[in-house]
Design an enzyme around this catalytic site. Structure first.
Site, PDB file in Angstrom:
ATOM      1  N   MET A   1     -11.988  -4.937   4.410  1.00 47.35           N
ATOM      2  CA  MET A   1     -11.236  -4.015   5.254  1.00 47.35           C
ATOM      3  C   MET A   1     -11.080  -4.630   6.639  1.00 47.35           C
ATOM      4  SD  MET A   1     -10.335  -1.652   3.340  1.00 47.35           S
ATOM      5  CE  MET A   1      -9.545  -0.695   4.631  1.00 47.35           C
TER       6      MET A   1
ATOM      7  N   ASP B   1      -7.103  -5.943   3.661  1.00 49.00           N
ATOM      8  CA  ASP B   1      -6.444  -4.644   3.686  1.00 49.00           C
ATOM      9  C   ASP B   1      -6.519  -4.005   5.070  1.00 49.00           C
ATOM     10  OD1 ASP B   1      -7.095  -1.625   1.712  1.00 49.00           O
ATOM     11  OD2 ASP B   1      -5.474  -2.181   3.064  1.00 49.00           O
TER      12      ASP B   1
ATOM     13  N   ASP C   1      -4.106   3.914  -2.080  1.00 49.59           N
ATOM     14  CA  ASP C   1      -5.206   4.262  -1.160  1.00 49.59           C
ATOM     15  C   ASP C   1      -5.636   5.705  -1.363  1.00 49.59           C
ATOM     16  OD1 ASP C   1      -3.752   2.109   1.191  1.00 49.59           O
ATOM     17  OD2 ASP C   1      -5.756   1.928   0.331  1.00 49.59           O
TER      18      ASP C   1
ATOM     19  N   MET D   1      -8.078   8.719  -0.738  1.00 47.87           N
ATOM     20  CA  MET D   1      -9.016   9.152   0.309  1.00 47.87           C
ATOM     21  C   MET D   1      -9.435  10.603   0.066  1.00 47.87           C
ATOM     22  SD  MET D   1      -6.912   7.659   3.546  1.00 47.87           S
ATOM     23  CE  MET D   1      -6.284   5.980   3.507  1.00 47.87           C
TER      24      MET D   1
ATOM     25  N   HIS E   1      -7.771   1.814  -4.720  1.00 46.73           N
ATOM     26  CA  HIS E   1      -8.797   1.640  -3.680  1.00 46.73           C
ATOM     27  C   HIS E   1      -9.413   3.003  -3.407  1.00 46.73           C
ATOM     28  CE1 HIS E   1      -9.561   0.547   0.852  1.00 46.73           C
ATOM     29  NE2 HIS E   1     -10.679   0.717   0.173  1.00 46.73           N
TER      30      HIS E   1
ATOM     31  N   HIS F   1      -0.958  -1.091  -4.463  1.00 46.21           N
ATOM     32  CA  HIS F   1      -2.256  -0.670  -3.930  1.00 46.21           C
ATOM     33  C   HIS F   1      -2.228   0.827  -3.639  1.00 46.21           C
ATOM     34  CE1 HIS F   1      -6.032  -1.582  -1.728  1.00 46.21           C
ATOM     35  NE2 HIS F   1      -5.634  -0.694  -0.852  1.00 46.21           N
TER      36      HIS F   1
ATOM     37  N   MET G   1     -11.493   5.236  -1.470  1.00 44.72           N
ATOM     38  CA  MET G   1     -12.228   5.469  -0.225  1.00 44.72           C
ATOM     39  C   MET G   1     -12.825   6.877  -0.332  1.00 44.72           C
ATOM     40  SD  MET G   1      -9.444   3.796   2.319  1.00 44.72           S
ATOM     41  CE  MET G   1      -8.144   3.929   1.087  1.00 44.72           C
TER      42      MET G   1
ATOM     43  N   SER H   1       0.855  -1.194   0.000  1.00 44.64           N
ATOM     44  CA  SER H   1       0.000   0.000   0.000  1.00 44.64           C
ATOM     45  C   SER H   1       0.888   1.241   0.000  1.00 44.64           C
ATOM     46  CB  SER H   1      -0.880   0.005   1.257  1.00 44.64           C
ATOM     47  OG  SER H   1      -1.338   1.327   1.502  1.00 44.64           O
TER      48      SER H   1
END
Ligand code: DX5
Ligand code: ZN
Length: 221
Positions: free
Chosen positions: A143, A181, A38, A40, A69, A36, A71, A11
């Site tokens: 998650m 994750d 992340d 956000m 990913h 990965h 979010m 990540s």
């Protein structure tokens, strides 16, 4: 039956951004080919991380399968920009949907762009909320921490969610991959895999240490 090789997805959230190219070269040299991201938005989760510019920069290396990913609220708005920036797989959150119809339309749209499709659920969300989507997605992201931050403790209720997803996959002859994750290390990763995980996301367990090779090997035990 021989254990399938686990896929490890570092990540980027935990990477050293001042030395990102070195970090990526190290990962590549050690055989990592899944990354990965992340993303956000400070709204769906209480943190803001990074977005399109970082993916574009990393994509230039052409080393990795880019697993994005999201979010974020309103994921549909950013599917095309992330696809154009180099995403191969995009995972959105079931909690960001307002109806099953919206989720199915989003998946169809992502498919029309040639993307691999992932769906994710927060720790408090039941696996049953994903049932309408399981036949339609390539990946389910479980998650094992409350999304928003790296370096948290693995929430053990994730193990039963992984096992339940494996049950539904076998019962209904489906083929989605199970990715886990949050809080993944050699121990939690081992049990996640024993319960059915195919892909392990790891941030703080991999980045910021001088024994990356050993840590990667410890996840593929
Ligand atoms: C949390 C992110 C995770 C996190 C993993 O919202 O989705 O990918 O960065 O970090 P670690 O492995 O440090 O828990
Ligand atoms: Zn993530």
């Amino acid at each position: 039956m021989a254990k399938e090789k686990i896929i490890v997805a570092p990540s980027l959230l935990s990477a050293d951004f001042l030395h990102l190219e070195d970090e990526l070269n190290k990962m590549h040299e050690l055989g990592v080919n899944w990354l990965h991201f992340d993303v956000m938005d400070g709204h769906f989760v209480d943190n803001i991380s990074f977005g399109i510019p970082l993916l574009k920069a990393v994509e230039k290396k052409h080393y990795f399968f880019n697993d994005v990913h999201l979010m974020i609220s309103n994921p549909r708005k950013f599917i095309l920009p992330f696809k154009e920036a180099g995403a191969h797989l995009i995972t959105f959150h079931v909690e960001a949907l307002s109806s099953v119809e919206e989720g199915k339309e989003l998946i169809a749209y992502m498919r029309s762009l040639g993307l691999k499709v992932g769906i994710s659920l927060r720790p408090k969300t039941a696996v049953e909320d994903l049932l309408p989507y399981l036949p339609l997605v390539d990946l389910v992201l479980v998650m094992s921490v409350e999304p928003g931050f790296g370096g948290q403790e693995f929430l053990s209720e994730a193990y039963s969610k992984i096992a339940l997803l494996r049950y539904y996959r076998e019962k209904d002859h489906l083929s989605f991959k199970i990715e886990v994750d949050g809080g993944v290390n050699h121990a939690t990763g081992y049990y996640a895999r024993a319960n059915g995980a195919d892909i392990l996301v790891a941030g703080s367990y991999l980045f910021g240490h001088d024994d990356l090779k050993e840590r990667l090997e410890s996840l593929d035990y």
